[in-house]
Design a protein around this motif. Structure first.
Motif, PDB file in Angstrom:
ATOM      1  N   ALA A   1      20.846  47.842  50.971  1.00 17.85           N
ATOM      2  CA  ALA A   1      21.682  46.685  50.013  1.00 17.85           C
ATOM      3  C   ALA A   1      22.211  47.237  48.775  1.00 17.85           C
ATOM      4  O   ALA A   1      22.402  46.595  47.781  1.00 17.85           O
ATOM      5  N   MET A   2      22.627  48.510  48.836  1.00 13.71           N
ATOM      6  CA  MET A   2      23.362  49.031  47.768  1.00 13.71           C
ATOM      7  C   MET A   2      24.569  48.191  47.631  1.00 13.71           C
ATOM      8  O   MET A   2      25.347  48.002  48.423  1.00 13.71           O
ATOM      9  N   GLY A   3      25.034  47.962  46.061  1.00 18.26           N
ATOM     10  CA  GLY A   3      26.116  47.450  45.967  1.00 18.26           C
ATOM     11  C   GLY A   3      26.196  45.795  46.282  1.00 18.26           C
ATOM     12  O   GLY A   3      27.310  45.376  46.258  1.00 18.26           O
ATOM     13  N   SER A   4      25.061  45.402  46.709  1.00 17.21           N
ATOM     14  CA  SER A   4      25.264  43.894  47.220  1.00 17.21           C
ATOM     15  C   SER A   4      25.298  42.951  46.256  1.00 17.21           C
ATOM     16  O   SER A   4      25.854  41.986  46.444  1.00 17.21           O
ATOM     17  N   GLU A   5      25.167  43.359  44.982  1.00 16.18           N
ATOM     18  CA  GLU A   5      25.141  42.393  43.888  1.00 16.18           C
ATOM     19  C   GLU A   5      26.834  42.143  43.560  1.00 16.18           C
ATOM     20  O   GLU A   5      27.017  40.982  43.248  1.00 16.18           O
ATOM     21  N   LEU A   6      27.591  42.996  43.864  1.00 15.17           N
ATOM     22  CA  LEU A   6      28.942  42.828  43.934  1.00 15.17           C
ATOM     23  C   LEU A   6      29.660  41.505  44.835  1.00 15.17           C
ATOM     24  O   LEU A   6      30.255  40.679  44.520  1.00 15.17           O
ATOM     25  N   ASP A   7      29.095  41.787  46.078  1.00 12.63           N
ATOM     26  CA  ASP A   7      29.219  40.935  47.177  1.00 12.63           C
ATOM     27  C   ASP A   7      28.946  39.576  46.897  1.00 12.63           C
ATOM     28  O   ASP A   7      29.589  38.339  46.979  1.00 12.63           O
ATOM     29  N   ILE A   8      27.767  39.438  46.073  1.00 12.70           N
ATOM     30  CA  ILE A   8      27.184  38.201  45.751  1.00 12.70           C
ATOM     31  C   ILE A   8      27.897  37.521  44.733  1.00 12.70           C
ATOM     32  O   ILE A   8      28.183  36.208  44.844  1.00 12.70           O
ATOM     33  N   ILE A   9      28.409  38.265  43.714  1.00 10.94           N
ATOM     34  CA  ILE A   9      29.072  37.783  42.419  1.00 10.94           C
ATOM     35  C   ILE A   9      30.644  37.262  42.880  1.00 10.94           C
ATOM     36  O   ILE A   9      31.051  36.321  42.839  1.00 10.94           O
TER      37      ILE A   9
ATOM     38  N   THR B   1      40.870  46.882  51.234  1.00 15.21           N
ATOM     39  CA  THR B   1      41.814  46.337  50.315  1.00 15.21           C
ATOM     40  C   THR B   1      42.038  44.975  50.664  1.00 15.21           C
ATOM     41  O   THR B   1      42.184  44.304  49.655  1.00 15.21           O
ATOM     42  N   ILE B   2      42.063  44.487  51.786  1.00 15.24           N
ATOM     43  CA  ILE B   2      42.168  43.161  52.023  1.00 15.24           C
ATOM     44  C   ILE B   2      41.337  42.302  51.265  1.00 15.24           C
ATOM     45  O   ILE B   2      41.654  41.121  50.556  1.00 15.24           O
ATOM     46  N   ILE B   3      39.991  42.247  51.265  1.00 13.13           N
ATOM     47  CA  ILE B   3      38.953  41.693  50.638  1.00 13.13           C
ATOM     48  C   ILE B   3      39.421  41.766  48.833  1.00 13.13           C
ATOM     49  O   ILE B   3      39.123  40.639  48.312  1.00 13.13           O
ATOM     50  N   GLY B   4      39.737  42.910  48.387  1.00 14.02           N
ATOM     51  CA  GLY B   4      40.033  43.018  47.186  1.00 14.02           C
ATOM     52  C   GLY B   4      41.500  42.022  46.783  1.00 14.02           C
ATOM     53  O   GLY B   4      41.320  41.260  45.772  1.00 14.02           O
ATOM     54  N   ILE B   5      42.246  41.843  47.617  1.00  9.85           N
ATOM     55  CA  ILE B   5      43.364  41.168  47.439  1.00  9.85           C
ATOM     56  C   ILE B   5      43.212  39.581  47.436  1.00  9.85           C
ATOM     57  O   ILE B   5      43.633  38.760  46.568  1.00  9.85           O
ATOM     58  N   LEU B   6      42.109  39.388  48.319  1.00 12.16           N
ATOM     59  CA  LEU B   6      41.713  37.820  48.582  1.00 12.16           C
ATOM     60  C   LEU B   6      41.177  37.591  47.326  1.00 12.16           C
ATOM     61  O   LEU B   6      41.309  36.539  46.799  1.00 12.16           O
ATOM     62  N   LEU B   7      40.232  38.306  46.619  1.00  7.18           N
ATOM     63  CA  LEU B   7      39.670  38.036  45.179  1.00  7.18           C
ATOM     64  C   LEU B   7      40.589  37.736  44.150  1.00  7.18           C
ATOM     65  O   LEU B   7      40.530  36.600  43.652  1.00  7.18           O
ATOM     66  N   ILE B   8      41.693  38.634  43.968  1.00  2.00           N
ATOM     67  CA  ILE B   8      42.716  38.325  43.325  1.00  2.00           C
ATOM     68  C   ILE B   8      43.615  36.973  43.465  1.00  2.00           C
ATOM     69  O   ILE B   8      43.740  36.292  42.550  1.00  2.00           O
ATOM     70  N   ALA B   9      43.825  36.846  44.669  1.00  2.00           N
ATOM     71  CA  ALA B   9      44.546  35.611  45.314  1.00  2.00           C
ATOM     72  C   ALA B   9      43.984  34.369  44.778  1.00  2.00           C
ATOM     73  O   ALA B   9      44.525  33.509  44.471  1.00  2.00           O
ATOM     74  N   VAL B  10      42.306  34.315  45.230  1.00  2.00           N
ATOM     75  CA  VAL B  10      41.756  33.038  44.939  1.00  2.00           C
ATOM     76  C   VAL B  10      41.777  32.958  43.545  1.00  2.00           C
ATOM     77  O   VAL B  10      41.889  31.840  42.800  1.00  2.00           O
ATOM     78  N   VAL B  11      41.625  33.850  42.487  1.00  2.00           N
ATOM     79  CA  VAL B  11      41.549  33.616  41.156  1.00  2.00           C
ATOM     80  C   VAL B  11      43.135  33.340  40.665  1.00  2.00           C
ATOM     81  O   VAL B  11      43.048  32.182  39.890  1.00  2.00           O
ATOM     82  N   LEU B  12      43.868  33.514  41.190  1.00  2.00           N
ATOM     83  CA  LEU B  12      45.204  33.287  40.883  1.00  2.00           C
ATOM     84  C   LEU B  12      45.647  31.836  41.123  1.00  2.00           C
ATOM     85  O   LEU B  12      46.151  31.035  40.528  1.00  2.00           O
ATOM     86  N   ALA B  13      45.039  31.565  42.490  1.00  2.00           N
ATOM     87  CA  ALA B  13      45.197  30.247  43.033  1.00  2.00           C
ATOM     88  C   ALA B  13      44.605  29.341  41.960  1.00  2.00           C
ATOM     89  O   ALA B  13      45.199  28.114  42.037  1.00  2.00           O
ATOM     90  N   LYS B  14      43.472  29.719  41.550  1.00  2.00           N
ATOM     91  CA  LYS B  14      42.799  28.575  40.736  1.00  2.00           C
ATOM     92  C   LYS B  14      43.499  28.470  39.404  1.00  2.00           C
ATOM     93  O   LYS B  14      43.657  27.484  38.681  1.00  2.00           O
TER      94      LYS B  14
END
Lengths: 316, 354
Positions: free
Chosen positions: A230-238, A284-297
């Protein structure tokens, strides 16, 4: 429900697209098992709603889960009764979480700083204890992730149960209101008689407890404990918490949103995985999803129109 | 519904559609009759340790080179990180796709056990490649390892000895002091040095660069300062070898260079051609070794087809021929050794791109 529209809609989109790009995607047992692979992360994300809506952050969760799993596995391997080991595991994880809260309130330090430190300490302790080796658990304790009830696996059922409980506590109890109040404005909360520091410590304690649950599930799923899990799992969680609509600066929580975001992330990863989208594209796609959701908000269509109009040339 | 939500949905839809085109393969091959030979081919997927590593690209080239001849429908899918459990989802996904053979370079010797058992129960054949599930061999059918690791110590000592007339002080620059492979090789180097042929070669020190370029550089410089008569260094690790080569290049003390004394300092070891190409072309390193990862792919691919067709008995001692590669044997714990060490020199290094 309106504020959960984005993750819901996106999940639907992923379901449709996923079924179009791979004939193997729409298979309930497969989707369920894929979600089960990430259930531990979802469980911690649900708990993380308390910490984040109180205006804090806990980066040590992944390390807590792994250290607890290693300690529990050691006890099991030593031949202690499983029930004692599980109970001790839960207590250890809860105490590790509580330790974060104590350090933060005692030193009045930013939670980011303290939990970055405990992230390293917990992981370091696990590495010091096991090194590159691993500890196996007894065979009869392996495989909780394959036990199903009502069509769902046990880890997913626990995830759903915790979502209901967390939603209730955050929305319907005094403690829940206190958490939100502390996150919205700690000074105001303090002057209104909210035991701010105790509330902060409690949020970390809750997260720690859920790390304990997650560690036991992880242990049973893998059958071994290692220090490098579970290395780096904290990032997935956040990511799940933020995509779910809980404000990263505190003052609001959306537990159901986190659950939906968990399913969105699971569906997205599974769809890309079964279509053999390359690892680089997946990230890349998961990163874009993150930004997209923040923008949508942040940016509603109307506000863009308004901004455009106000910045345009004034009529003479 | 907010218009922005809708816009977001549409854009994501477009994105995923595009990413589908970027995938390593399409699903059309699973449609019966899509290609005339589709039915006869064995569907094999290779799961490397991580994405974007030229070493594993070379392994893949071994599969691809013989895919037509052996009847392999080959693809590969890397995990998103080199984390111990990142391969779990890939294993599940690839089994769901209908892959018949999974060849995996495992990131962990045991964290994958349960997931592998689950796909084996569904009829998938699991082969490990490059590294093995050491101690957990029952969770895979056969393990393909690059070379016989016991030959590395003797071959490295001989490679250095032949360049310094089997005479003089030598040192070893290793990775970390607790790396099992490194320690096994160092031990066998010591055993080899005890043989009469190498009696005049004296191992003065073993140092550890921790596989970090900076530390490896510092340790190499310290070696040179402490042992003025040093004739040779063996660095059986890519990072260490590259770092030591840089030190020798800067100080110009390799054989034939400006500041060389007593014939110059000879450096050799194990490393990838990509990392040592410059040093070899500049003459700083004359010879070094490594296996050819393509051998792993070729042998694992062939094994996959044979196991799928139930044409191969995995009993220890069974011999089999890989067309164009020669004879191989199923060893203890169902291990197959894919190849031999390759010695790289100025002349042949450009044939190897990894």
């Amino acid at each position: 429900m309106r504020r959960n529209l984005t993750p819901l809609l996106l999940s639907l989109v992923v379901l449709i697209v996923g079924s179009r790009i791979s004939p193997h995607f729409l298979d309930f047992a497969y989707l369920r098992d894929s979600a089960t692979l990430l259930a531990e992360i979802g469980i911690i994300a649900i708990a993380m709603n308390f910490v984040i809506s109180a205006g804090q952050i806990d980066l040590s969760v992944g390390s807590n889960m792994v250290l607890t799993a290693c300690l529990t596995a050691k006890m099991l391997a030593a031949g202690l009764p499983p029930i004692v080991c599980f109970a001790s595991g839960l207590v250890i994880a809860t105490l590790l979480g509580y330790l974060n809260g104590v350090l933060i309130t005692f030193f009045k330090a930013p939670s980011f700083l303290i939990t970055v430190a405990t992230l390293a300490i917990f992981r370091g302790a696990a590495k010091a204890m096991l090194g590159p080796t691993s500890v196996k658990i007894p065979a009869d304790l392996i495989g909780i992730d394959t036990v199903t009830a009502g069509g769902l696996t046990v880890p997913l059922l626990i995830l759903l149960m915790l979502t209901v409980m967390a939603t209730f506590v955050l929305n319907k109890t005094v403690f829940g209101r206190w958490v939100i109040a502390v996150g919205a404005n700690p000074r105001t909360a303090l002057f209104s008689g909210v035991p701010v520091e105790r509330v902060i410590r409690s949020t970390f304690l809750i997260t720690g407890f859920c790390c304990g649950i997650a560690s036991l599930l992880l242990l049973s799923r893998l059958g071994v404990a290692r220090s490098d899990l579970a290395m780096g799992s904290e990032l997935d969680i956040i990511t799940i918490v933020v995509v779910g609509g809980t404000a990263i600066q505190g003052g609001s929580a959306n537990v159901v949103g986190s659950l939906l975001a968990f399913f969105l992330l699971t569906l997205l990863r599974t769809a890309m995985g079964v279509a053999s989208v390359t690892a680089e594209y997946q990230m890349t796609i998961i990163g874009i999803l993150l930004i997209a959701v923040v923008l949508a908000k942040r940016v509603s269509f109307q506000s863009i129109v308004k901004k455009f109009k106000s910045s345009g040339p004034k009529p003479t | 519904m907010k218009p922005s939500t809708l816009a977001l949905g549409i854009s994501l839809l477009a994105l995923i559609a595009v990413s589908g085109c970027g995938s390593t393969k399409t699903d059309t091959s699973t449609t019966p009759g899509a290609t005339p030979t589709a039915g006869a081919k064995t569907k094999i997927v290779f799961i490397p340790k991580s994405a974007g590593n030229p070493y594993f690209t070379q392994v893949e080239s071994g599969f691809k080179k013989n895919a037509d001849q052996f009847g392999i429908d080959f693809s590969s899918q890397a995990p998103s990180s080199a984390d111990a459990t990142s391969q779990l989802a890939v294993i599940k996904d690839q089994a769901q796709r209908g892959e018949e053979v999974i060849v995996i370079a495992p990131n962990s010797p045991d964290a994958l056990n349960e997931a592998l058992d689950q796909v084996v129960a569904k009829g998938v054949i699991v082969i490990t490649a490059d590294s093995d599930l050491t101690g957990n061999e029952s969770h895979r059918s056969v393990g393909v390892l690059p070379v016989d690791f016991t030959t590395i110590g003797p071959e490295q000592v001989e490679l250095l000895g032949s360049q310094i007339n089997y005479e003089g002080e030598i040192a070893i620059l290793s990775a970390t002091s607790d790396a099992p492979n490194q320690n096994a090789w160092i031990e066998s180097m010591k055993t080899t040095l005890a043989e009469p042929k190498y009696a005049k070669m004296k191992l003065v020190e073993v140092v550890y660069g921790d596989d970090e370029p900076q530390k490896s550089t510092t340790e190499t410089e310290a070696l040179l300062t402490k042992h003025a008569n040093l004739r040779g260094i063996i660095a059986p690790t890519s990072v260490g070898l590259a770092a030591a080569a840089q030190v020798l290049g800067q100080k110009e003390i390799a054989p034939g260079a400006k500041n060389a004394k007593n014939g110059g300092l000879v450096l050799t070891g194990l490393g990838t051609p990509n990392e040592l190409r410059k040093a070899v072309k500049a003459g700083v390193v004359a010879k070094f070794q490594l296996w050819d990862p393509a051998d792993i792919g070729t042998v694992a691919g062939y094994l996959g087809t044979q196991l799928k067709a139930k044409k191969l008995d995995l009993k220890v001692g069974t011999k089999f021929d890989v067309p164009g590669k020669g004879s191989f044997e199923i060893k203890e714990k169902q291990i197959v050794i894919a190849g031999k060490l390759v010695t790289f020199t100025k002349e042949n290094i450009d044939q190897y791109q990894y």
